[in-house]
Design a protein around this motif. Structure first.
Motif, PDB file in Angstrom:
ATOM      1  N   PRO A  83       2.622 -19.750   1.958  1.00  0.00           N
ATOM      2  CA  PRO A  83       2.391 -20.284   0.607  1.00  0.00           C
ATOM      3  C   PRO A  83       1.131 -21.142   0.569  1.00  0.00           C
ATOM      4  N   ARG A  84       0.275 -20.885  -0.428  1.00  0.00           N
ATOM      5  CA  ARG A  84      -0.983 -21.630  -0.512  1.00  0.00           C
ATOM      6  C   ARG A  84      -1.619 -21.423  -1.883  1.00  0.00           C
ATOM      7  N   ILE A  85      -2.569 -22.290  -2.193  1.00  0.00           N
ATOM      8  CA  ILE A  85      -3.400 -22.135  -3.391  1.00  0.00           C
ATOM      9  C   ILE A  85      -4.821 -21.896  -2.906  1.00  0.00           C
ATOM     10  N   GLU A  86      -5.520 -20.939  -3.546  1.00  0.00           N
ATOM     11  CA  GLU A  86      -6.859 -20.580  -3.118  1.00  0.00           C
ATOM     12  C   GLU A  86      -7.842 -20.642  -4.273  1.00  0.00           C
ATOM     13  N   GLY A  87      -9.048 -21.051  -3.966  1.00  0.00           N
ATOM     14  CA  GLY A  87     -10.166 -20.976  -4.878  1.00  0.00           C
ATOM     15  C   GLY A  87     -11.358 -20.435  -4.134  1.00  0.00           C
ATOM     16  N   ASP A  88     -12.503 -20.395  -4.758  1.00  0.00           N
ATOM     17  CA  ASP A  88     -13.709 -19.878  -4.124  1.00  0.00           C
ATOM     18  C   ASP A  88     -14.138 -20.831  -3.015  1.00  0.00           C
ATOM     19  N   GLY A  89     -13.851 -20.446  -1.781  1.00  0.00           N
ATOM     20  CA  GLY A  89     -14.290 -21.235  -0.637  1.00  0.00           C
ATOM     21  C   GLY A  89     -13.328 -22.309  -0.175  1.00  0.00           C
ATOM     22  N   TRP A  90     -12.147 -22.405  -0.756  1.00  0.00           N
ATOM     23  CA  TRP A  90     -11.192 -23.417  -0.311  1.00  0.00           C
ATOM     24  C   TRP A  90      -9.760 -22.883  -0.351  1.00  0.00           C
ATOM     25  N   THR A  91      -8.924 -23.481   0.470  1.00  0.00           N
ATOM     26  CA  THR A  91      -7.506 -23.136   0.544  1.00  0.00           C
ATOM     27  C   THR A  91      -6.693 -24.414   0.693  1.00  0.00           C
ATOM     28  N   TYR A  92      -5.588 -24.495  -0.028  1.00  0.00           N
ATOM     29  CA  TYR A  92      -4.708 -25.660   0.048  1.00  0.00           C
ATOM     30  C   TYR A  92      -3.309 -25.166   0.420  1.00  0.00           C
ATOM     31  N   PRO A  93      -2.792 -25.528   1.607  1.00  0.00           N
ATOM     32  CA  PRO A  93      -1.468 -25.047   2.019  1.00  0.00           C
ATOM     33  C   PRO A  93      -0.352 -25.718   1.235  1.00  0.00           C
ATOM     34  N   LEU A  94       0.701 -24.950   0.973  1.00  0.00           N
ATOM     35  CA  LEU A  94       1.871 -25.473   0.263  1.00  0.00           C
ATOM     36  C   LEU A  94       3.049 -25.682   1.200  1.00  0.00           C
ATOM     37  N   GLU A  95       2.830 -25.606   2.468  1.00  0.00           N
ATOM     38  CA  GLU A  95       3.841 -25.939   3.459  1.00  0.00           C
ATOM     39  C   GLU A  95       3.201 -26.804   4.531  1.00  0.00           C
ATOM     40  N   PRO A  96       4.002 -27.651   5.190  1.00  0.00           N
ATOM     41  CA  PRO A  96       5.466 -27.819   5.074  1.00  0.00           C
ATOM     42  C   PRO A  96       5.864 -28.571   3.807  1.00  0.00           C
ATOM     43  N   GLY A  97       7.151 -28.513   3.486  1.00  0.00           N
ATOM     44  CA  GLY A  97       7.661 -29.189   2.297  1.00  0.00           C
ATOM     45  C   GLY A  97       7.212 -28.494   1.030  1.00  0.00           C
ATOM     46  N   PHE A  98       7.499 -27.200   0.905  1.00  0.00           N
ATOM     47  CA  PHE A  98       6.953 -26.361  -0.159  1.00  0.00           C
ATOM     48  C   PHE A  98       7.192 -26.941  -1.549  1.00  0.00           C
TER      49      PHE A  98
ATOM     50  N   PRO B 282     -16.282 -25.477 -13.015  1.00  0.00           N
ATOM     51  CA  PRO B 282     -15.241 -24.507 -13.364  1.00  0.00           C
ATOM     52  C   PRO B 282     -13.889 -24.971 -12.841  1.00  0.00           C
ATOM     53  N   LEU B 283     -12.822 -24.459 -13.440  1.00  0.00           N
ATOM     54  CA  LEU B 283     -11.480 -24.929 -13.125  1.00  0.00           C
ATOM     55  C   LEU B 283     -11.186 -24.842 -11.627  1.00  0.00           C
ATOM     56  N   ALA B 284     -11.472 -23.702 -10.991  1.00  0.00           N
ATOM     57  CA  ALA B 284     -11.122 -23.531  -9.580  1.00  0.00           C
ATOM     58  C   ALA B 284     -11.878 -24.520  -8.696  1.00  0.00           C
ATOM     59  N   ALA B 285     -13.168 -24.703  -8.951  1.00  0.00           N
ATOM     60  CA  ALA B 285     -13.951 -25.641  -8.147  1.00  0.00           C
ATOM     61  C   ALA B 285     -13.469 -27.066  -8.369  1.00  0.00           C
ATOM     62  N   ARG B 286     -13.149 -27.405  -9.603  1.00  0.00           N
ATOM     63  CA  ARG B 286     -12.653 -28.746  -9.909  1.00  0.00           C
ATOM     64  C   ARG B 286     -11.322 -28.999  -9.196  1.00  0.00           C
ATOM     65  N   LEU B 287     -10.422 -28.003  -9.239  1.00  0.00           N
ATOM     66  CA  LEU B 287      -9.129 -28.155  -8.587  1.00  0.00           C
ATOM     67  C   LEU B 287      -9.303 -28.331  -7.079  1.00  0.00           C
ATOM     68  N   GLY B 288     -10.222 -27.576  -6.496  1.00  0.00           N
ATOM     69  CA  GLY B 288     -10.462 -27.719  -5.067  1.00  0.00           C
ATOM     70  C   GLY B 288     -10.887 -29.122  -4.698  1.00  0.00           C
ATOM     71  N   GLU B 289     -11.718 -29.731  -5.518  1.00  0.00           N
ATOM     72  CA  GLU B 289     -12.153 -31.105  -5.231  1.00  0.00           C
ATOM     73  C   GLU B 289     -11.038 -32.109  -5.493  1.00  0.00           C
ATOM     74  N   TYR B 290     -10.222 -31.848  -6.502  1.00  0.00           N
ATOM     75  CA  TYR B 290      -9.061 -32.710  -6.701  1.00  0.00           C
ATOM     76  C   TYR B 290      -8.192 -32.734  -5.441  1.00  0.00           C
ATOM     77  N   LEU B 291      -7.912 -31.549  -4.905  1.00  0.00           N
ATOM     78  CA  LEU B 291      -6.982 -31.452  -3.790  1.00  0.00           C
ATOM     79  C   LEU B 291      -7.595 -31.911  -2.471  1.00  0.00           C
ATOM     80  N   ASP B 292      -8.897 -32.131  -2.463  1.00  0.00           N
ATOM     81  CA  ASP B 292      -9.519 -32.765  -1.297  1.00  0.00           C
ATOM     82  C   ASP B 292      -9.140 -34.239  -1.197  1.00  0.00           C
ATOM     83  N   VAL B 293      -8.705 -34.816  -2.297  1.00  0.00           N
ATOM     84  CA  VAL B 293      -8.292 -36.227  -2.311  1.00  0.00           C
ATOM     85  C   VAL B 293      -6.861 -36.295  -1.800  1.00  0.00           C
TER      86      VAL B 293
END
Length: 717
Positions: free
Chosen positions: A231-246, A293-304
């Protein structure tokens, strides 16, 4: 057309009726007017209806914020008291029962009283008034096979209703209602449902327990959902895992991204003085983030890291548990549209398997057992003669004279104990009766969409008291209709026969407040019982409170046969706390609270409130609150000054992401909803003036009272 605009008969101005939202309000002018239709393009923001009138002033009967833009849409001023020179202006007034926009060529001034907002033009002339319903309807229905591999394609289209991919989609009116989903042999997508290319992908294993918890993310990110292993969220050039604790991680992503969008949107159309933006410790370039763009913005949000954001986050409003079963797929658009945190429990604690805790209460052989008695009364001593609304007990009961062989609720009913939540509200979708959660149903959610096309603007309340000993609660009729600018038709009836009760249930009533006896034979009437599970019953009542013992099954039957939702009991309820709860619910519903939030407030005051749950659509209201959102105050005194803590809950069309501000001098900033706002050292007179603006529930020394009852109260040491 969903909005009608007509001249007032007894005053100067117009009346605006929104048939979708069941709202009506008045806009006053300084002279008689004859509204004529104008193109919707007269306004900077989209509107559903537009008229023009000749006037020198516009006034609405509520305290509002006036936002002024120039011809190009640039924000010039925002507040409740200012002047503007000659020019061409687009003006928005908020809150109002619909979105309200003005367009005119003149200098003007804005002023407010404790109950009105007024715009005076320097030179009378033509004013275009535009109105947009706060309601959003689905664009169509997607048909899909219900296996997880096929269902991902339908879930990928939930975000097709988004009206923007900018951070402004955190405003509820710019998200829209997701398209509906229904089972079918193959995927069929209406032409009006078109995917939004957001650049976000959500990868989950093709199992319901993974797919259901991401539906709110799929909707809010307009994400493509695809099957995969990790399980994960992906954008252009980034990935955010949704596990552990999905499930916990999906909830965190929703809360963090929504919060950061609300901060970033102050760089766009609404550069308001937002408290959360001023208070954030996040050192980010919000202007740059807004333009991404939404995907790039979300990727930077999730870097925090979430830990850096968590202290700033408000308590989220709703968690929904959806059992991982294919029959629940039709509920997904409604859950996503509420931006609910979603869990999908594979196992559940059944009350009769819970090592006996609560088992005697819900599954006991008779009400005389110690466990049944203790649980049913929630601490009330029946042997001391307390009058209760339950079956055979040491005193008269609200459950009539049901035999001792009958359980508190029919043996057909299975009680479940969901895991606790850290949100304000909790809903349950699936088999079983959830203790402490809203039992949500599909038919009730569909009626939310059908709740339009009103034939009258007045709100009808029927109070039925079918027991002489409960007449005290029958006085709740005095608590309905205590509203300015909202018209109520209130009827009180006593000792109805079965036929009279049938007619009452079939009538077009907005809210039924029933006081009396209920057991597994049905509602007690003057000459017997009326079983609401009878297939031949016609139900016209929209919402209800069945304030009687063990009323769950009867209330569930009302929802299945036509009601949107209501509040019911799971057990015997002692009469005096039941009466008190009934009066609390009456005032809250009269004040515009929805069912879930009303019961949440009642539970703060009464421990016996935990014997009640909501069935059907917990977001049901019978009218709008004066402020739009639902407001609860907590007051504490310190040397002739007050600490005022205000909780603002999403409510009806004023969903998560709406903005609100308090009319206190110390609180000049806006807040996004949901919010908890603390005002310190408020002078006594200023507090009293503030409490005159609207009748709201408030807690003093942890005891519930109401703003219109606040006098020279002093907290006792």
């Amino acid at each position: 057309m969903s909005i009608d605009i007509d001249p007032l008969r007894e005053a100067d101005g117009i009346t605006v009726t929104d048939h979708i939202e069941n709202t009506q309000f008045e806009v006053y002018t300084d002279r008689p007017v004859d509204p004529r239709r104008r193109p919707e393009s007269d306004h900077y923001f989209p509107v559903d209806a537009s008229v023009a009138v000749e006037t020198g002033a516009i006034e609405i009967p509520r305290v509002a914020v006036v936002e002024t833009r120039d011809r190009a849409g640039s924000l010039l001023s925002r507040g409740d008291g200012y002047q503007m020179p000659d020019g061409t202006y687009h003006v928005g007034i908020d809150p109002a029962p619909t979105k309200l926009y003005l367009a005119f060529d003149a200098g003007f001034s804005v002023s407010t009283t404790d109950r009105t907002t007024r715009i005076d033009l320097d030179t009378p002339g033509t004013v275009a008034l535009g109105f947009r319903s706060l309601h959003q309807t689905p664009a169509g229905t997607i048909t899909t096979p219900t296996d997880p591999e096929s269902l991902v394609d339908a879930v990928s289209l939930l975000g097709s209703s988004l009206q923007t991919t900018s951070p402004e989609r955190s405003f509820p009116t710019l998200r829209g209602h997701p398209p509906l989903i229904e089972p079918g042999e193959e995927l069929r997508v209406p032409k009006r449902v078109e995917p939004v290319d957001s650049g976000v992908r959500i990868v989950v294993p093709p199992e319901y327990r993974y797919l259901y918890p991401v539906v709110s993310l799929a909707y809010y990110f307009a994400a493509e959902v695809v099957p995969g292993d990790a399980p994960r969220i992906e954008g252009d050039g980034w990935t955010y895992p949704l596990e552990p604790g999905f499930e916990e991680r999906t909830a965190r992503v929703l809360r963090q991204s929504f919060h950061m969008d609300c901060l970033a949107r102050t760089e766009g159309f609404y550069p308001v003085d937002l408290h959360e933006r001023e208070a954030t410790s996040l050192d980010l370039d919000w202007g740059r983030l807004y333009d991404l763009p939404l995907a790039a913005r979300l990727g930077e949000y999730l870097d925090v890291p979430f830990e850096a954001v968590e202290p700033e986050l408000p308590q989220w409003t709703l968690t929904t548990d959806i059992r991982p079963d294919p029959e629940n797929v039709e509920m997904l658009p409604f859950v996503a549209g509420e931006l609910s945190v979603v869990r999908s429990p594979e196992t559940v604690t059944r009350v009769d398997d819970d090592e006996g805790v609560g088992g005697g209460f819900f599954r006991g052989e008779g009400r005389s057992s110690p466990s049944a008695k203790a649980a049913a009364t929630d601490g009330v001593d029946l042997d001391g003669g307390e009058f209760v609304r339950g079956g055979a007990s040491p005193a008269a009961t609200r459950g009539a004279d049901a035999s001792a062989e009958r359980g508190t609720v029919s043996a057909r009913t299975e009680f479940v104990r969901p895991e606790p939540v850290d949100t304000v509200e909790h809903a349950w979708i699936g088999e079983g009766v959830p203790l402490g959660a809203n039992k949500a149903t599909l038919d009730a959610y569909y009626r939310r969409l059908e709740a339009g096309q009103v034939e009258q603007s007045r709100i009808s309340v029927l109070v039925v008291c079918n027991d002489e000993q409960m007449r005290e609660e029958g006085n709740v009729a005095d608590l309905y209709g205590l509203r300015d600018m909202v018209q109520f038709d209130i009827a009180v009836r006593h000792d109805l026969t079965r036929e009279e009760m049938r007619d009452a249930l079939a009538s077009d009533v907005d809210f039924l407040h029933y006081i009396g006896h209920v057991d597994d034979r049905g509602m007690q009437c003057a000459e017997g019982y009326l079983d609401l599970t009878d297939e031949e019953l016609e139900i016209g009542v929209s919402a209800f409170l069945l304030n009687a013992c063990q009323s769950y099954e009867q209330g569930e039957a009302l929802v299945h046969r036509g009601s949107r939702g209501g509040i019911v009991t799971l057990s015997d309820v002692a009469n005096s706390p039941a009466t008190k709860l009934g009066r609390i619910i009456a005032r809250l519903m009269n004040g515009g609270f929805n069912l879930r939030t009303a019961l949440h407030v009642a539970k703060r005051e009464l421990i016996t409130g935990h014997q009640y749950i909501v069935v059907g659509d917990g977001g049901t209201t019978i009218c709008q609150s004066r402020s739009g959102v639902a407001i609860v105050l907590d007051l504490s005194e310190e040397t002739e000054r007050w600490i005022v803590e205000t909780e603002m809950f999403p409510n009806g069309p004023y969903g998560a992401g709406s903005m609100g501000s308090l009319n206190l001098k110390e609180m000049g900033q806006d807040h996004y909803i949901p919010a908890k706002v603390t005002s310190k050292s408020v002078p006594d007179q200023q507090l009293r003036d503030f409490l005159q603006l609207e009748t709201v529930p408030m807690f003093l020394s942890d005891e519930l009272t109401w703003s219109d009852e606040f006098r020279d109260f002093r907290v006792q040491e």
